[in-house]
Design an enzyme around this catalytic site. Structure first.
Site, PDB file in Angstrom:
ATOM      1  N   ASP A   1     -10.320  -8.563   8.343  1.00 15.53           N
ATOM      2  CA  ASP A   1     -11.745  -8.476   8.022  1.00 15.53           C
ATOM      3  C   ASP A   1     -12.401  -9.856   8.077  1.00 15.53           C
ATOM      4  O   ASP A   1     -13.522 -10.009   8.574  1.00 15.53           O
ATOM      5  CB  ASP A   1     -11.958  -7.867   6.629  1.00 15.53           C
ATOM      6  CG  ASP A   1     -12.150  -6.360   6.703  1.00 15.53           C
ATOM      7  OD1 ASP A   1     -11.727  -5.774   7.730  1.00 15.53           O
ATOM      8  OD2 ASP A   1     -12.708  -5.776   5.770  1.00 15.53           O
TER       9      ASP A   1
ATOM     10  N   TYR B   1       0.818  -1.217   0.000  1.00 17.01           N
ATOM     11  CA  TYR B   1       0.000   0.000   0.000  1.00 17.01           C
ATOM     12  C   TYR B   1       0.856   1.274   0.000  1.00 17.01           C
ATOM     13  O   TYR B   1       0.354   2.370  -0.234  1.00 17.01           O
ATOM     14  CB  TYR B   1      -0.950   0.032   1.204  1.00 17.01           C
ATOM     15  CG  TYR B   1      -1.961  -1.105   1.220  1.00 17.01           C
ATOM     16  CD1 TYR B   1      -2.088  -1.970   0.141  1.00 17.01           C
ATOM     17  CD2 TYR B   1      -2.791  -1.310   2.308  1.00 17.01           C
ATOM     18  CE1 TYR B   1      -2.993  -3.007   0.147  1.00 17.01           C
ATOM     19  CE2 TYR B   1      -3.713  -2.347   2.319  1.00 17.01           C
ATOM     20  CZ  TYR B   1      -3.804  -3.195   1.239  1.00 17.01           C
ATOM     21  OH  TYR B   1      -4.705  -4.227   1.251  1.00 17.01           O
TER      22      TYR B   1
ATOM     23  N   LYS C   1       3.885 -15.381   2.481  1.00 15.15           N
ATOM     24  CA  LYS C   1       3.774 -16.154   1.237  1.00 15.15           C
ATOM     25  C   LYS C   1       5.201 -16.476   0.811  1.00 15.15           C
ATOM     26  O   LYS C   1       5.665 -16.118  -0.283  1.00 15.15           O
ATOM     27  CB  LYS C   1       3.009 -15.309   0.190  1.00 15.15           C
ATOM     28  CG  LYS C   1       2.642 -16.056  -1.071  1.00 15.15           C
ATOM     29  CD  LYS C   1       1.508 -17.048  -0.882  1.00 15.15           C
ATOM     30  CE  LYS C   1       1.217 -17.775  -2.175  1.00 15.15           C
ATOM     31  NZ  LYS C   1       0.328 -18.929  -2.012  1.00 15.15           N
TER      32      LYS C   1
ATOM     33  N   ASP D   1      -2.592 -18.200   2.193  1.00 19.82           N
ATOM     34  CA  ASP D   1      -3.781 -18.877   1.658  1.00 19.82           C
ATOM     35  C   ASP D   1      -4.277 -19.936   2.632  1.00 19.82           C
ATOM     36  O   ASP D   1      -5.483 -20.095   2.851  1.00 19.82           O
ATOM     37  CB  ASP D   1      -3.507 -19.459   0.256  1.00 19.82           C
ATOM     38  CG  ASP D   1      -2.107 -20.024   0.087  1.00 19.82           C
ATOM     39  OD1 ASP D   1      -1.302 -19.914   1.036  1.00 19.82           O
ATOM     40  OD2 ASP D   1      -1.822 -20.588  -0.978  1.00 19.82           O
TER      41      ASP D   1
ATOM     42  N   ASP E   1      -4.783  -6.784   6.199  1.00 20.20           N
ATOM     43  CA  ASP E   1      -6.010  -6.081   5.828  1.00 20.20           C
ATOM     44  C   ASP E   1      -7.115  -7.104   5.542  1.00 20.20           C
ATOM     45  O   ASP E   1      -8.238  -7.031   6.062  1.00 20.20           O
ATOM     46  CB  ASP E   1      -5.722  -5.233   4.573  1.00 20.20           C
ATOM     47  CG  ASP E   1      -6.847  -4.310   4.205  1.00 20.20           C
ATOM     48  OD1 ASP E   1      -7.814  -4.204   4.989  1.00 20.20           O
ATOM     49  OD2 ASP E   1      -6.785  -3.693   3.127  1.00 20.20           O
TER      50      ASP E   1
END
Ligand code: NAD
Length: 360
Positions: free
Chosen positions: A255, A146, A195, A227, A251
């Protein structure tokens, strides 16, 4: 002890829920012999209306001087509010992003807790919920994808876009230390999510986290690919204590974790820098659809105040007292509309704040 707390009521239900959190903090001060001095600051829509901009230098300076900042929420109805006709950098959310940056808040903590009394709200099946879950996502907030270089360009007649995911070892080390410190105050387990089978930034992440872990022999560390973590959160959420991860993975996972609790009005958050200063706010938004009706759930903000006591003021016992009072009130069957169930006692925002303060 004397503490200086900056309060940012904000927009929508913000002023209503911050008032209840303040009531609870006042009760803590009374019971444990502290003095909390408050200073109300403007941010978001309230600041636009008063000053023309979503964040002033005055708010930044006052927040920096405080021991901690407690915020309600900012923003309005994004389709009808005049704030959203302004240029993007003048809208309410721009103020929030800027204050996070000004205070260098690189660590975002979001607990996702399933309370026994609210199990019915959880979208997962009973056999998956088991004994419930109580996890905390520690998300890096100021680096990674970001904040990396980005551009859109034409190449061989094709419009192409690129975003860059960059982390240096210091950025990883400081968030990892935060993660392990917090795990020490909890059940002493860190799941570091990356990852590393694909990304160089993740391989560096894993190496640095491993190095930091050496200083915390009492904390168990496991590594998990992102994942797999997304699957495990709905398959066996009870396995997690602290999930430590970078900005974008955090992020998305935070959620997901908050949705499996089923009760957005209950979820607190903290954003910390490398001093004791932190910004504490509920995970939900300003709920303009119910603002001013006296029905908003103040618990997420009250639990954010508990995090403020724990992480910025080092008042663990007082934080425990707030969390215990919330559990007690739920156990007695009191519910705001968003978490109502059959046979419960419905209460409004103010009554919920009163009950929690009384149980401390
Ligand atoms: P929201 O979280 O405000 O509301 C989503 C739904 O949850 C609504 O139906 C609302 O009534 C309900 N809800 C939220 N909090 C509640 C509470 N405490 N008690 C009872 N019900 C509650 O999300 P949204 O509608 O997408 O966003 C509204 C505004 O909030 C937007 O302007 C958005 O940008 C802003 N927002 C701000 C923050 C922040 O301040 N950090 C975070 C998210 C959204």
């Amino acid at each position: 002890m004397n503490y200086h707390i900056a309060l940012i009521p904000g927009d929508g239900i913000g002023p209503e829920i911050v008032a209840e959190a303040r009531k609870v903090l006042d009760r803590i001060a009374e019971k444990y012999g502290h003095k909390f001095e408050y200073e109300e600051l403007l941010l978001g829509g309230a600041s636009i209306d008063a000053t023309g901009v979503p964040l002033t230098d005055g708010t930044v300076a006052a927040a920096k001087k405080s021991d901690a900042v407690l915020m309600g929420s900012i923003g309005g109805d994004t389709t009808t509010s005049p704030w959203y006709k302004l240029a993007p950098e003048l809208r309410p959310e721009a103020g929030l992003l800027k204050i996070r940056k000004e205070l260098n808040l690189f660590a975002n903590l979001r607990p996702a807790v399933l309370y026994d009394e609210l199990k019915a709200a959880c979208p997962l099946r009973d056999e998956i919920i088991g004994d419930g879950f109580d996890m905390l996502i520690m998300r890096e907030l100021t680096g990674g994808l970001y904040f990396g270089e980005r551009k859109t360009f034409e190449e061989n007649g094709l419009t192409t876009a690129v975003d860059t995911l960059t982390y240096n070892e210091n950025e990883i080390r400081r968030i990892a230390i935060r993660g392990f410190d917090v795990a020490r105050k909890r059940r002493k387990k860190v799941t570091s999510v990356d990852k590393a089978n694909v990304l160089d930034s993740s391989r560096l992440w894993r190496k640095v986290v491993q190095e930091v872990a050496a200083d915390y022999p009492d904390v168990t560390l496991e590594h998990m690919l992102v994942d797999n973590c997304a699957m495990q959160l709905v398959k066996n959420p009870g396995q997690f204590d602290v999930i430590l991860t970078e900005n974008m993975f955090g992020d998305i996972l935070s959620d997901e974790a908050s949705m499996v609790t089923g009760s957005i009005g209950m979820l607190s958050s903290a954003s910390l820098n490398d001093t004791k200063l932190g910004l504490y706010e509920p995970s939900h938004g300003s709920a303009p659809d119910i603002a001013g009706e006296g029905i908003a759930n103040p618990i997420a903000t009250i639990l954010s105040a508990a995090m403020l006591l724990r992480y910025s003021l080092d008042l663990d016992q007082e934080a425990d007292a707030v969390e215990a009072a919330v559990k007690q009130v739920l156990k007695e069957g009191y519910r705001t509309a968003d978490i109502a169930s059959e046979g419960c006692s419905p209460v409004g925002t103010v009554e919920m704040g009163d009950l929690i303060a009384e149980r401390i």
